[in-house]
Design an enzyme around this catalytic site. Structure first.
Site, short mmCIF file in Angstrom:
data_model
loop_
_atom_site.label_atom_id
_atom_site.label_comp_id
_atom_site.label_asym_id
_atom_site.label_seq_id
_atom_site.Cartn_x
_atom_site.Cartn_y
_atom_site.Cartn_z
N ASN A 167 1.81 12.20 19.92
CA ASN A 167 1.55 13.56 20.64
C ASN A 167 2.51 14.37 20.30
O ASN A 167 3.90 14.50 20.20
CB ASN A 167 1.91 13.04 22.25
N LYS B 247 3.93 6.17 32.51
CA LYS B 247 4.98 6.72 31.66
C LYS B 247 5.86 5.70 30.76
O LYS B 247 6.15 5.90 29.64
CB LYS B 247 5.78 7.94 32.21
N GLY C 175 7.59 17.31 30.94
CA GLY C 175 8.55 17.44 30.03
C GLY C 175 8.89 15.97 29.62
O GLY C 175 10.10 15.57 29.07
N PHE C 176 7.75 15.09 29.47
CA PHE C 176 8.34 13.85 28.92
C PHE C 176 9.32 12.77 29.63
O PHE C 176 10.09 12.49 28.94
CB PHE C 176 8.41 13.70 27.55
N ALA D 91 -2.54 8.87 28.97
CA ALA D 91 -1.13 8.91 29.10
C ALA D 91 -0.69 9.61 30.00
O ALA D 91 -1.47 10.79 30.36
CB ALA D 91 -0.79 9.09 27.57
N SER E 175 1.86 18.42 23.76
CA SER E 175 2.10 18.86 25.18
C SER E 175 2.72 20.23 24.79
O SER E 175 3.53 20.43 24.25
CB SER E 175 2.98 17.77 25.52
N THR F 205 3.77 9.47 28.23
CA THR F 205 4.37 9.57 26.76
C THR F 205 5.78 8.95 26.83
O THR F 205 6.90 9.52 27.86
CB THR F 205 4.48 11.03 26.20
N ASN G 48 0.96 20.75 35.20
CA ASN G 48 2.17 19.97 35.07
C ASN G 48 3.18 20.51 34.11
O ASN G 48 2.59 20.88 33.25
CB ASN G 48 1.93 18.48 34.85
#
Length: 374
Positions: A192, A82, A130-131, A78, A195, A102, A127
């Site tokens: 998830n 995205k 931040g989705f 993932a 993160s 995600t 990284n």
């Protein structure tokens, strides 16, 4: 060394001074074009060329898990696709499965840029994306359109995260909302909660926070889709054990070990793009620095569950030796991302061919036989 490593990778990494996210965005546009134009001659030709160059087909690499057929154990992790815009393309690169996301219930831009950095001295990436994604409803439309164009030929996972605007106390509804929109389109789903780039998200790994999320998702999971949880490498052993117990209570299909680390045990002294030392930069580290810890976590979970809870191993896989080590530690499947960026599109083929050589040397008839053997 291949053409990518000798020519294109150094050009992208240094000579062009290209922002990694810009390069990634351009690659995804190309892959999305290939997916959308499957009926056009040029796209068809490129897809056939990719498949003939990068795929390895050998029944010794295949396995059945959760009622799904995996042609080989190497999947795309993932974070790469995205929004699920290229779901029909990833098998052409040799992958046995892929995981998109995600994805969050609400569309969100992610964190401010720059937010993706290469650390070549460490064979790593940092990284703090931040989705960033278009949201679950948009992904559902994209995947539905892709399925209309071409039947899926491999297992597709969907990685679910919490929207940044959603308070932690409303996390259950956020995850369940995404699942309701997408449950028709994924072959398996991943929760998830690990993160480091969404404020407070990792606190959802605590059993008292995670339990209602899993319960809510399973209550909605009337079709019995495989549901997994993805954990951080930085958890204490007792916390990993607690999550494993919870996973079994809620009849999860497995665990993904592991996400990125917030540790900064690196050779890199300063990040070129910012001039800052790594400890001053927020975000998670992926790639080679995670390799050993993720393997240790895999081995711990396999032992804790006596091999009864399947594991997808991810973290620092660059070679067939890396893959073999994680399989022997207890992973049934593997995922790559950072290693693929460094090693190039031929990496999956090289790993699979290397695994077949190792199997021949060890007298192994089926790759799944080595899972958890060392």
């Amino acid at each position: 060394m291949d053409l990518y490593q000798q020519g294109l990778q150094p050009l992208l990494f240094s000579a062009l001074k290209a922002d990694p996210e810009t390069v990634h965005r351009q690659l995804m546009r190309t892959c999305a074009w290939l997916d959308r134009n499957v009926d056009q001659g040029l796209a068809q030709g490129l897809q056939r060329r990719l498949a003939s160059s990068l795929q390895v087909e050998d029944p010794r690499l295949s396995q059945s898990l959760w009622g799904l057929s995996f042609a080989n154990p190497i999947g795309l992790a993932a974070g790469f696709d995205k929004d699920g815009v290229a779901t029909n393309i990833w098998p052409r690169f040799g992958f046995g499965f892929a995981e998109v996301g995600t994805v969050t219930f609400h569309a969100q831009p992610g964190n401010p840029q720059p937010r993706l950095f290469r650390l070549p001295e460490d064979q790593a990436a940092l990284n703090r994306m931040g989705f960033n994604n278009q949201g679950a409803a948009a992904m559902a439309k994209v995947i539905a359109a892709s399925l209309d164009r071409q039947a899926r030929s491999y297992p597709l996972g969907i990685n679910l995260g919490k929207s940044k605007v959603t308070p932690l106390e409303q996390a259950v509804a956020d995850y369940v909302g995404s699942f309701q929109l997408l449950k028709t389109y994924g072959d398996y789903f991943v929760v998830n909660v690990s993160s480091p780039n969404t404020p407070g998200l990792r606190s959802l790994q605590a059993v008292e926070q995670l339990a209602p999320i899993l319960a809510g998702l399973q209550a909605e999971n009337t079709e019995g889709k495989p549901l997994l949880v993805k954990i951080a490498p930085d958890l204490e052993w007792k916390d990993i054990a607690a999550i494993v117990d919870l996973a079994q209570v809620h009849q999860l299909a497995g665990i993904i070990a592991t996400n990125t680390t917030i540790r900064r045990d690196l050779k890199t002294e300063r990040i070129a793009a910012t001039g800052n030392v790594p400890s001053e930069e927020a975000g998670g580290i992926s790639g080679a620095p995670v390799r050993s810890r993720s393997t240790d976590v895999i081995r711990f979970i396999h032992k804790q569950t006596q091999g009864q809870l399947p594991i997808i191993g991810v973290g620092g896989i660059f070679t067939a030796e890396d893959a073999w080590e994680k399989l022997c530690a207890g992973a049934s499947l593997l995922q790559v991302y950072t290693g693929w960026v460094y090693e190039g599109p031929w990496m999956v083929r090289r790993i699979l061919e290397g695994l077949l050589v190792k199997m021949q040397e060890e007298g192994i008839q089926q790759l799944s036989e080595i899972v958890g053997q060392k």
